[in-house]
Design a protein around this motif. Structure first.
Motif, PDB file in Angstrom:
ATOM      1  N   ARG A 159      -1.550   6.688   1.304  1.00 29.51           N
ATOM      2  CA  ARG A 159      -2.652   5.912   1.662  1.00 29.51           C
ATOM      3  C   ARG A 159      -2.852   5.359   3.055  1.00 29.51           C
ATOM      4  O   ARG A 159      -3.811   5.631   3.912  1.00 29.51           O
ATOM      5  CB  ARG A 159      -3.308   4.894   0.764  1.00 29.51           C
ATOM      6  CG  ARG A 159      -3.335   5.143  -0.493  1.00 29.51           C
ATOM      7  CD  ARG A 159      -4.794   4.970  -0.892  1.00 29.51           C
ATOM      8  NE  ARG A 159      -5.982   4.205  -0.149  1.00 29.51           N
ATOM      9  CZ  ARG A 159      -6.426   3.136  -0.686  1.00 29.51           C
ATOM     10  NH1 ARG A 159      -5.846   2.539  -1.981  1.00 29.51           N
ATOM     11  NH2 ARG A 159      -7.052   2.504  -0.055  1.00 29.51           N
ATOM     12  N   PRO A 216       3.875  -4.055  -6.512  1.00 24.55           N
ATOM     13  CA  PRO A 216       4.581  -2.945  -6.670  1.00 24.55           C
ATOM     14  C   PRO A 216       6.029  -3.069  -6.543  1.00 24.55           C
ATOM     15  O   PRO A 216       6.718  -2.545  -7.180  1.00 24.55           O
ATOM     16  CB  PRO A 216       4.037  -1.735  -5.870  1.00 24.55           C
ATOM     17  CG  PRO A 216       3.363  -2.715  -4.874  1.00 24.55           C
ATOM     18  CD  PRO A 216       2.802  -3.793  -5.502  1.00 24.55           C
ATOM     19  N   GLN A 257      -3.252   0.948  15.421  1.00 23.88           N
ATOM     20  CA  GLN A 257      -4.001   2.126  14.875  1.00 23.88           C
ATOM     21  C   GLN A 257      -5.450   2.266  15.109  1.00 23.88           C
ATOM     22  O   GLN A 257      -6.180   3.322  14.844  1.00 23.88           O
ATOM     23  CB  GLN A 257      -3.486   2.320  13.480  1.00 23.88           C
ATOM     24  CG  GLN A 257      -2.262   2.788  13.230  1.00 23.88           C
ATOM     25  CD  GLN A 257      -1.702   2.627  11.948  1.00 23.88           C
ATOM     26  OE1 GLN A 257      -2.333   2.016  10.881  1.00 23.88           O
ATOM     27  NE2 GLN A 257      -0.835   3.126  11.494  1.00 23.88           N
ATOM     28  N   MET A 299       0.899  -1.178  -0.153  1.00 27.22           N
ATOM     29  CA  MET A 299      -0.076  -0.170  -0.210  1.00 27.22           C
ATOM     30  C   MET A 299       0.924   1.197   0.055  1.00 27.22           C
ATOM     31  O   MET A 299       1.738   1.476   0.746  1.00 27.22           O
ATOM     32  CB  MET A 299      -0.841  -0.073   1.236  1.00 27.22           C
ATOM     33  CG  MET A 299      -2.010   0.664   1.209  1.00 27.22           C
ATOM     34  SD  MET A 299      -2.925   0.578   2.919  1.00 27.22           S
ATOM     35  CE  MET A 299      -4.503   0.815   2.269  1.00 27.22           C
ATOM     36  N   GLU A 311      -7.360  -0.162  13.967  1.00 28.79           N
ATOM     37  CA  GLU A 311      -8.289  -1.039  12.962  1.00 28.79           C
ATOM     38  C   GLU A 311      -8.903  -2.155  13.604  1.00 28.79           C
ATOM     39  O   GLU A 311      -8.331  -2.860  14.267  1.00 28.79           O
ATOM     40  CB  GLU A 311      -7.282  -1.313  11.841  1.00 28.79           C
ATOM     41  CG  GLU A 311      -7.878  -1.691  10.480  1.00 28.79           C
ATOM     42  CD  GLU A 311      -8.207  -0.791   9.665  1.00 28.79           C
ATOM     43  OE1 GLU A 311      -9.282  -0.334   9.535  1.00 28.79           O
ATOM     44  OE2 GLU A 311      -7.193  -0.090   9.114  1.00 28.79           O
ATOM     45  N   ARG A 349      -5.501  -7.334   0.178  1.00 24.20           N
ATOM     46  CA  ARG A 349      -4.376  -6.581  -0.571  1.00 24.20           C
ATOM     47  C   ARG A 349      -3.038  -7.790  -0.823  1.00 24.20           C
ATOM     48  O   ARG A 349      -2.646  -8.103  -1.824  1.00 24.20           O
ATOM     49  CB  ARG A 349      -4.007  -5.405  -0.125  1.00 24.20           C
ATOM     50  CG  ARG A 349      -3.095  -4.348  -0.748  1.00 24.20           C
ATOM     51  CD  ARG A 349      -2.820  -3.457  -0.082  1.00 24.20           C
ATOM     52  NE  ARG A 349      -3.788  -2.549   0.106  1.00 24.20           N
ATOM     53  CZ  ARG A 349      -4.237  -1.419  -0.870  1.00 24.20           C
ATOM     54  NH1 ARG A 349      -3.418  -1.271  -1.897  1.00 24.20           N
ATOM     55  NH2 ARG A 349      -5.115  -0.868  -0.688  1.00 24.20           N
ATOM     56  N   HIS A 362      -8.649  -3.889   4.477  1.00 27.34           N
ATOM     57  CA  HIS A 362      -7.647  -2.955   4.043  1.00 27.34           C
ATOM     58  C   HIS A 362      -6.218  -3.651   3.505  1.00 27.34           C
ATOM     59  O   HIS A 362      -5.494  -3.011   2.992  1.00 27.34           O
ATOM     60  CB  HIS A 362      -7.356  -1.741   4.856  1.00 27.34           C
ATOM     61  CG  HIS A 362      -8.782  -0.751   4.905  1.00 27.34           C
ATOM     62  ND1 HIS A 362      -9.013   0.074   3.726  1.00 27.34           N
ATOM     63  CD2 HIS A 362      -9.708  -0.895   5.687  1.00 27.34           C
ATOM     64  CE1 HIS A 362     -10.162   0.603   4.111  1.00 27.34           C
ATOM     65  NE2 HIS A 362     -10.555   0.014   5.110  1.00 27.34           N
ATOM     66  N   HIS A 363      -5.747  -4.432   4.431  1.00 32.07           N
ATOM     67  CA  HIS A 363      -4.541  -4.945   4.340  1.00 32.07           C
ATOM     68  C   HIS A 363      -4.552  -6.342   3.878  1.00 32.07           C
ATOM     69  O   HIS A 363      -3.828  -6.918   3.000  1.00 32.07           O
ATOM     70  CB  HIS A 363      -3.750  -4.904   5.682  1.00 32.07           C
ATOM     71  CG  HIS A 363      -3.610  -3.435   6.209  1.00 32.07           C
ATOM     72  ND1 HIS A 363      -2.736  -2.684   5.391  1.00 32.07           N
ATOM     73  CD2 HIS A 363      -4.438  -2.790   6.981  1.00 32.07           C
ATOM     74  CE1 HIS A 363      -2.990  -1.140   6.036  1.00 32.07           C
ATOM     75  NE2 HIS A 363      -4.198  -1.339   7.056  1.00 32.07           N
ATOM     76  N   ARG A 387      -5.114   6.675   6.082  1.00 34.05           N
ATOM     77  CA  ARG A 387      -6.041   5.748   6.846  1.00 34.05           C
ATOM     78  C   ARG A 387      -6.132   5.916   8.440  1.00 34.05           C
ATOM     79  O   ARG A 387      -7.059   5.887   8.914  1.00 34.05           O
ATOM     80  CB  ARG A 387      -5.595   4.500   6.555  1.00 34.05           C
ATOM     81  CG  ARG A 387      -6.232   3.193   7.021  1.00 34.05           C
ATOM     82  CD  ARG A 387      -7.565   2.908   6.168  1.00 34.05           C
ATOM     83  NE  ARG A 387      -8.536   2.104   7.179  1.00 34.05           N
ATOM     84  CZ  ARG A 387      -9.801   2.268   7.211  1.00 34.05           C
ATOM     85  NH1 ARG A 387     -10.423   3.079   6.492  1.00 34.05           N
ATOM     86  NH2 ARG A 387     -10.573   1.648   7.983  1.00 34.05           N
ATOM     87  N   VAL A 388      -4.996   6.410   8.855  1.00 34.07           N
ATOM     88  CA  VAL A 388      -4.903   6.547  10.104  1.00 34.07           C
ATOM     89  C   VAL A 388      -5.846   8.017  10.463  1.00 34.07           C
ATOM     90  O   VAL A 388      -6.459   7.966  11.563  1.00 34.07           O
ATOM     91  CB  VAL A 388      -3.281   6.972  10.575  1.00 34.07           C
ATOM     92  CG1 VAL A 388      -3.440   7.619  12.117  1.00 34.07           C
ATOM     93  CG2 VAL A 388      -2.492   6.027  10.339  1.00 34.07           C
TER      94      VAL A 388
END
Ligand code: SF4
Lengths: 309, 333
Positions: free
Chosen positions: A108, B324, B234, A104, B236, B248, B244-245, A112-113
């Motif tokens: 982003r 990436p 954080q 990511m 989540e 991916r 989100h993670h 997101r934080v």
């Protein structure tokens, strides 16, 4: 703001077969942090520093049990409260870019934080951009992936993730190892800045010099317990109370450069009595009777019965 | 950019070279096997009329076909014909091999595609569910289901489905790609779908198990990583982390697996089409094998090699496109 007393962490493990084993990794840990203050938590690896951070954030593994008390802003930190506060009132600055999602873009992730702190995605993006600008990160940084960041940039991105929040307590986990000295100074200055904004900063490190460079107070951990809490000036003034802290101080290159002999006891067989007794030069038979209490000696806290000498 | 173009070019060149080598190896292997097999080409060609032919006539045919030549010369002759696109005539269907394969493949393709998508999507979904809730009863149910299916033979699953849905419940047709007695041109899209649904489901069920188990394991690994720990610090939530993670980071191995599964899909289609009497390429393979239709068999061998190779190449391609670290860090790293 933060006050921890007699914290204990025990892991339940299963040996071969179904024999349960209790592994106590933190015993009688004490620490306080005031708003606007940087407190270094110092100790060798395995002294329980990182576990303390995980306990505060409520992200310990499921097989961990807590004892003792943790209070944040006057109220006990229950698991439920940890969950509500983490990332909002209590923020973590992790050790390395290994703690960022490799797939990511960092823009982003920082955005997101902001979103997790209740901002809309647009507002979070603006805030992320402003934070990057504050740390002199070029606008192209947002499109980068973690593997493309240099060491210094990575540090600033990681600090950004905490700065973005309203957190009153910021925990920086080992922020300095392996960095160029200039980057170390820069990173530590960032932490100082956070304290100046009125936040409490907990700096977890095994690097005494880094700790003394920025901290107001230093808490020394040994085998999962707090052995001493001293003001940063106490080190240079020779006003140290615990033999372990003194030995650490002497081990610095600019001092005597003598390493501390021996090893930390493993949690599997902690000694009875003082946890430092098998390495202590002052040991007496009294030390083997019971764990020393934390006492207030010469304006600092120490866990040693012979600290007055 | 220039560098990227160059690396794309070398990638393509290398893939093509490998494909050529693979096909050559397949050609040699097939040829040697067939030469050593007990199938007599003259007899296979003439069939039941064999008794009416004298041995001189047989000799003549053999000579005309070059069967008296040494193996290596016959091989080059044969290879030359193949390269020129002359794949011979199928004896079972009495049509050029390339036409048989093309028309049969078009019948199989929608079924393969549906099975492929279904196993991919359902496998991914079940895998994520059980990985995120690892240890819970949902996870246990999914795992039980996956292990049971992973160890049950395709044709058995196909038969079971046929018995339940076509024989007992009568909601799906019992065979074929279209209702009997209707001209191919008059078959509606709905009838097509109706007929290929059950074979496609049978085929996908096996793939689901594999993909679900892999996805589950990958998600569990991801959830134990440092970056997930940080994401949770954080604030989540579990599903936020997965969304989100997790997704991916597991989509890449899942895609690779998905493309690589084309080979299993092709193999499975042979059995499934047989059970459902679905007139696709898989069923044609069985007929060709049972009736010693050498040209068709050879054609299918080459076609399937190409098919599987394409799947694997696509799997390789997903990395530089999706990741990436490879896309931006250079193709070869
Ligand atoms: S209590 Fe005894 S053994 Fe422990 S540090 Fe003090 S003097 Fe050493």
């Amino acid at each position: 703001m933060l006050s921890i007393s007699n914290l204990g962490i025990t892991f339940t493990q299963y040996d071969q077969g179904l024999r349960r084993k209790q592994l106590t990794v933190i015993t009688d840990l004490d620490l306080t942090i005031q708003a606007g203050e940087v407190v270094a938590v110092m100790g060798a690896s395995g002294s329980g520093k990182s576990l303390l951070a995980h306990a505060l954030l409520g992200i310990l593994p499921d097989n961990a049990q807590l004892s003792g008390t943790m209070e944040f802003q006057g109220e006990p930190l229950t698991p439920k409260r940890c969950e509500a506060l983490r990332g909002k009132a209590i923020a973590l600055i992790p050790q390395s870019v290994g703690y960022l999602d490799p797939l990511m873009t960092v823009g982003r992730q920082v955005q997101r934080v902001g979103q997790l702190n209740g901002l809309s995605s647009g507002a979070a993006r603006t805030l992320a951009n402003r934070t990057f600008a504050r740390y002199d990160l070029p606008p192209t940084t947002r499109q980068r992936y973690p593997f493309q960041l240099s060491g210094g940039m990575a540090r600033r991105v990681l600090v950004s993730t905490a700065v973005l929040t309203q957190a009153q307590l910021v925990i920086a986990d080992e922020p300095t190892p392996g960095l160029h000295p200039d980057v170390v100074t820069e990173t530590l200055n960032h932490l100082r800045e956070l304290a100046r904004e009125g936040r409490g900063v907990m700096l977890i490190t095994h690097d005494i010099e880094a700790a003394l460079q920025v901290a107001d107070r230093v808490a020394v951990f040994y085998a999962g317990t707090t052995v001493e809490i001293a003001a940063a000036e106490d080190f240079a003034r020779g006003n140290l109370r615990h033999p372990y802290t003194q030995a650490l101080w002497r081990s610095l290159p600019q001092n005597d450069f003598v390493p501390v002999p021996g090893n930390q006891p493993s949690p599997e067989n902690l000694p009875v009595g003082c946890l430092y007794r098998d390495r202590c030069a002052w040991v007496t038979s009294e030390c083997e009777q019971a764990r020393p209490e934390l006492r207030f000696v010469r304006q600092g806290w120490v866990r040693c019965i012979h600290a007055e000498r | 950019m220039d560098m990227q173009l160059r690396s794309v070019f070398t990638f393509v060149a290398r893939k093509l070279l490998r494909l050529g080598l693979l096909l050559l190896a397949v050609a040699i292997f097939t040829f040697v096997l067939l030469s050593l097999s007990p199938i007599d080409p003259v007899q296979a060609y003439i069939g039941a009329d064999m008794m009416q032919i004298s041995s001189e006539q047989r000799q003549l045919i053999a000579e005309r076909w070059g069967l008296d030549q040494p193996m290596i010369i016959r091989f080059w002759d044969w290879l030359g014909q193949l390269v020129q696109g002359n794949w011979g005539t199928s004896m079972v269907f009495n049509q050029p091999v390339s036409e048989v394969i093309a028309s049969r493949f078009w019948v199989s393709l929608p079924m393969l595609a549906i099975a492929w998508l279904l196993s991919g999507i359902l496998g991914l979904g079940l895998g994520i569910l059980s990985g995120a809730l690892a240890g819970s009863w949902i996870d246990r149910v999914v795992r039980l289901y996956a292990y049971t299916l992973a160890s049950s033979p395709t044709f058995w699953v196909a038969l079971l489905l046929l018995i339940v849905f076509s024989v007992a419940l009568r909601v799906t047709p019992i065979c074929c790609a279209a209702p009997p007695g209707i001209l191919a041109a008059d078959v509606t899209l709905w009838q097509h779908l109706h007929h290929l649904l059950l074979p496609a489901i049978a085929l996908s069920i096996i793939g689901i198990a594999n993909i679900a188990l892999h996805t589950r394991q990958k998600l569990i690994d991801v959830l134990h990583s440092d970056y997930i720990l940080f994401a949770r610090a954080q604030g989540e939530s579990l599903w936020g982390v997965v969304r989100h993670h997790g997704f991916r980071n597991l989509i890449l191995p899942a895609l690779t697996l998905q493309f690589a599964s084309l080979s299993e899909l092709f193999g499975g289609s042979v059995l499934v089409e047989q059970v459902f009497a679905y007139p696709g390429l898989g069923a044609a393979t069985v007929q060709a094998a049972l009736r010693s239709d050498v040209p068709l068999l050879v054609g299918i061998v080459f076609f399937s090699a190409l098919f599987v190779y394409t799947g694997n190449t696509l799997a390789d391609l997903t990395y530089p496109i999706v990741d990436p670290r490879i896309r931006l860090g250079g193709w070869q790293t």
